[in-house]
Write a protein that holds these residues in place. Structure first.
Motif, PDB file in Angstrom:
ATOM      1  N   LEU A 193       1.022  -1.448  -0.163  1.00 20.94           N
ATOM      2  CA  LEU A 193      -0.186   0.234   0.087  1.00 20.94           C
ATOM      3  C   LEU A 193       1.045   1.226   0.282  1.00 20.94           C
ATOM      4  N   PRO A 194       1.009   2.009  -0.973  1.00 15.06           N
ATOM      5  CA  PRO A 194       1.888   3.209  -0.745  1.00 15.06           C
ATOM      6  C   PRO A 194       1.419   4.292  -0.238  1.00 15.06           C
ATOM      7  N   ALA A 195       2.996   4.820   0.161  1.00 13.63           N
ATOM      8  CA  ALA A 195       1.937   6.181   0.876  1.00 13.63           C
ATOM      9  C   ALA A 195       0.723   6.766   0.818  1.00 13.63           C
ATOM     10  N   GLU A 196       0.943   7.141  -1.277  1.00 11.96           N
ATOM     11  CA  GLU A 196      -0.563   8.310  -1.501  1.00 11.96           C
ATOM     12  C   GLU A 196      -1.757   7.335  -1.701  1.00 11.96           C
ATOM     13  N   ARG A 197      -1.881   6.117  -1.408  1.00  4.02           N
ATOM     14  CA  ARG A 197      -3.213   5.626  -1.345  1.00  4.02           C
ATOM     15  C   ARG A 197      -3.646   5.304   0.262  1.00  4.02           C
ATOM     16  N   ARG A 198      -2.798   5.706   1.078  1.00  3.58           N
ATOM     17  CA  ARG A 198      -3.492   5.557   2.757  1.00  3.58           C
ATOM     18  C   ARG A 198      -4.367   6.963   3.265  1.00  3.58           C
ATOM     19  N   HIS A 199      -4.827   6.502   3.847  1.00  6.30           N
ATOM     20  CA  HIS A 199      -5.941   7.174   4.959  1.00  6.30           C
ATOM     21  C   HIS A 199      -5.476   8.082   5.867  1.00  6.30           C
ATOM     22  N   SER A 200      -6.125   9.017   6.734  1.00  6.96           N
ATOM     23  CA  SER A 200      -5.666   9.707   7.540  1.00  6.96           C
ATOM     24  C   SER A 200      -6.757   8.683   8.792  1.00  6.96           C
ATOM     25  N   PHE A 201      -5.546   8.397  10.062  1.00  5.38           N
ATOM     26  CA  PHE A 201      -5.439   8.007  11.185  1.00  5.38           C
ATOM     27  C   PHE A 201      -6.537   8.695  11.802  1.00  5.38           C
ATOM     28  N   HIS A 202      -7.132  10.062  11.594  1.00  8.61           N
ATOM     29  CA  HIS A 202      -7.914  10.781  12.501  1.00  8.61           C
ATOM     30  C   HIS A 202      -9.784  10.332  12.704  1.00  8.61           C
ATOM     31  N   PRO A 203      -9.361  10.019  14.382  1.00  9.76           N
ATOM     32  CA  PRO A 203     -10.702   9.420  15.381  1.00  9.76           C
ATOM     33  C   PRO A 203     -11.375   9.367  13.604  1.00  9.76           C
ATOM     34  N   ARG A 204     -11.858  11.016  13.923  1.00 11.51           N
ATOM     35  CA  ARG A 204     -13.559  11.006  12.559  1.00 11.51           C
ATOM     36  C   ARG A 204     -12.990  10.318  11.281  1.00 11.51           C
ATOM     37  N   ALA A 205     -12.326  10.857  10.281  1.00  8.93           N
ATOM     38  CA  ALA A 205     -12.189   9.729   9.265  1.00  8.93           C
ATOM     39  C   ALA A 205     -12.705   7.887   9.354  1.00  8.93           C
ATOM     40  N   LEU A 206     -11.615   8.044  10.793  1.00  7.19           N
ATOM     41  CA  LEU A 206     -12.215   6.422  11.468  1.00  7.19           C
ATOM     42  C   LEU A 206     -13.171   6.140  10.992  1.00  7.19           C
ATOM     43  N   MET A 207     -14.458   6.790  12.171  1.00  7.79           N
ATOM     44  CA  MET A 207     -15.659   6.589  12.298  1.00  7.79           C
ATOM     45  C   MET A 207     -16.444   6.521  10.580  1.00  7.79           C
ATOM     46  N   HIS A 208     -16.152   7.827   9.518  1.00  8.07           N
ATOM     47  CA  HIS A 208     -16.526   7.270   8.623  1.00  8.07           C
ATOM     48  C   HIS A 208     -16.536   6.039   7.969  1.00  8.07           C
ATOM     49  N   GLY A 209     -15.439   5.624   8.283  1.00  4.37           N
ATOM     50  CA  GLY A 209     -15.422   5.001   7.225  1.00  4.37           C
ATOM     51  C   GLY A 209     -15.985   3.584   7.660  1.00  4.37           C
ATOM     52  N   TYR A 210     -16.146   3.505   9.054  1.00  2.00           N
ATOM     53  CA  TYR A 210     -16.683   1.943   9.944  1.00  2.00           C
ATOM     54  C   TYR A 210     -18.278   2.384   9.585  1.00  2.00           C
ATOM     55  N   ARG A 211     -18.752   3.495   9.150  1.00  2.47           N
ATOM     56  CA  ARG A 211     -20.360   3.276   9.320  1.00  2.47           C
ATOM     57  C   ARG A 211     -20.054   3.372   7.609  1.00  2.47           C
ATOM     58  N   GLU A 212     -19.253   3.218   6.719  1.00  2.00           N
ATOM     59  CA  GLU A 212     -19.771   3.349   5.512  1.00  2.00           C
ATOM     60  C   GLU A 212     -19.632   1.937   5.551  1.00  2.00           C
ATOM     61  N   VAL A 213     -18.588   0.755   5.524  1.00  2.00           N
ATOM     62  CA  VAL A 213     -18.034  -0.233   5.431  1.00  2.00           C
ATOM     63  C   VAL A 213     -19.493  -1.521   6.461  1.00  2.00           C
ATOM     64  N   GLY A 214     -19.849  -0.652   7.964  1.00  2.00           N
ATOM     65  CA  GLY A 214     -20.361  -1.197   8.930  1.00  2.00           C
ATOM     66  C   GLY A 214     -22.529  -1.578   8.757  1.00  2.00           C
ATOM     67  N   ALA A 215     -22.159  -0.440   8.168  1.00  2.25           N
ATOM     68  CA  ALA A 215     -23.770   0.096   7.672  1.00  2.25           C
ATOM     69  C   ALA A 215     -23.972  -0.479   6.382  1.00  2.25           C
ATOM     70  N   SER A 216     -23.126  -1.165   5.645  1.00  5.75           N
ATOM     71  CA  SER A 216     -23.455  -1.646   4.446  1.00  5.75           C
ATOM     72  C   SER A 216     -24.510  -3.170   4.805  1.00  5.75           C
TER      73      SER A 216
END
Length: 401
Positions: A193-216
């Motif tokens: 996984l190259p650096a340019e494809r990585r996501h921020s580890f900020h809690p808000r970004a993580l929670m957005h990702g969890y909602r996106e995936v977990g609510a599917s």
């Protein structure tokens, strides 16, 4: 970052072998010490419930940390997460080997559980980072083979170690394996996984990702299907001390009566899955997989109610079920990851979390509730298989709309 020779046969085999070894660490940490339960209970002055807690505590922390392994790898890279977790596992295994009370052992088991899931979660994401559908399915089938073989091989090895050197040798063995994997992973594992494809580890970004995936809904259905399919088989592995030792009257060194058929079934199923890549659609593979699982579970149910448990008839259905389970796992895992191509690590994490929670419930609730009677074990196997099949059908029906 890609590897210039990633499509060569030698690289694929080496890559699959390394990821497979990482994936087996979790099941090995569960199953290697199962034959030593009686000896550990006596040596530590523990109750049967306390011994069961060493398993449940591990599986709980194992499943919980599935939430974070993939997300961490999406932010910091695949390789660092794996290597750090391997180091933690090695330390925890040493601590478990030196434990002088069951409560200390439970604590070290929890630390083992926190660290072992990284291999299987991050490994799945790495495969999809590097390969497209057909190659990914072939490689996932090879890794699945290693992952699914572990619950069958580990108790045999654990029984031999316990008989020869005592219960602590099981954890010294795990510590040695962890140390070898730390060195091997640090030297040979590539970053996918190259650096340019990585996501921020900020809690808000993580929670957005969890909602996106977990609510599917499709994601949840596929994750439940994986968990139920595997646990219908895993139930017999978790219940091995009672199923083999009590119902079938076998010694710890005779656990191969269950595990060799399981190994053979997994080998066959993984080969069928790999050969199907590019030749059969995913729905066709799943139809064949559930045919194996459904017929096997039904035969097991009929035999368990019609006859007393005996060798080899009580283990033959497990052999055929293992074929179907090994066929299905790569297909469902890849389908799940493809739902979120930019968040594969998180998708793999959450899928593992759902499956891990089912593992925990099976180990802590279902297995103790049914392993006193082979008929109830057969009922539980059928129920979990039907639950997995229902989840897959609901996903498939929705995907066709």
């Amino acid at each position: 970052m890609t590897h210039p020779d990633r499509h060569s046969r030698s690289f694929r085999i080496a890559f699959a072998a390394l990821l497979g070894a990482l994936a087996t660490l979790g099941p090995f940490a569960v199953d290697t010490y199962l034959p030593a339960f009686g000896g550990m209970q006596k040596a530590l002055g523990a109750t049967p419930i306390e011994m069961q807690q060493t398993l449940s505590a591990y599986l709980l922390s194992f499943g919980f940390m599935f939430l974070f392994h993939g997300a961490l790898s999406d932010s910091f890279g695949r390789k660092p997460v794996i290597v750090v977790c391997l180091a933690v596992f090695t330390v925890a295994s040493v601590g478990a080997a030196l434990s002088t009370s069951v409560h200390a052992l439970i604590g070290w088991r929890m630390l083992q559980g926190v660290s072992t899931g990284a291999g299987v979660v991050v490994g799945r994401a790495m495969i999809r980072d590097l390969y497209q559908e057909e190659d990914a399915q072939r490689l996932m089938s090879m890794v699945t083979l290693f992952f699914a073989l572990a619950p069958a091989v580990a108790p045999i090895l654990g029984g031999l170690l316990f008989e020869a050197f005592g219960w602590r040798s099981n954890f010294w063995f795990l510590a040695a394996v962890g140390l070898v994997l730390v060195a091997t992973g640090a030297k040979f594992l590539i970053e996918t996984l190259p650096a340019e494809r990585r996501h921020s580890f900020h809690p808000r970004a993580l929670m957005h990702g969890y909602r996106e995936v977990g609510a599917s809904r499709p994601f949840l259905l596929l994750s439940l299907a994986v968990g139920f399919n595997f646990n219908a088989f895993f139930l017999y592995i978790l219940s091995a001390p009672v199923f083999l030792g009590v119902h079938l009257g076998l010694a710890p060194t005779e656990y191969s009566w269950l595990f060799i058929p399981s190994i053979t079934g997994i080998l066959v199923g993984s080969q069928l899955s790999g050969r199907a890549a590019g030749r059969l659609s995913r729905s066709q593979v799943m139809r064949r997989a559930y045919t194996f699982m459904g017929v096997s579970a039904a035969a097991n149910l009929v035999y368990s109610f019609a006859f007393p448990p005996s060798i080899p008839w009580s283990v033959l259905p497990v052999f055929f079920y293992a074929i179907g389970s090994a066929m299905a796992m790569p297909t469902i895992s890849l389908t799940t990851l493809d739902l979120f191509p930019t968040r594969r690590g998180m998708a793999a994490s959450l899928q593992g979390f759902v499956s891990g929670m089912i593992n925990t419930i099976t180990a802590g609730v279902i297995a103790p509730a049914v392993f006193h009677d082979t008929r109830w074990m057969a009922v539980a196997m059928m129920a979990m298989m039907l639950a997995g099949f229902t989840c897959w059908r609901l996903y498939y029906a929705g995907a066709r709309k």
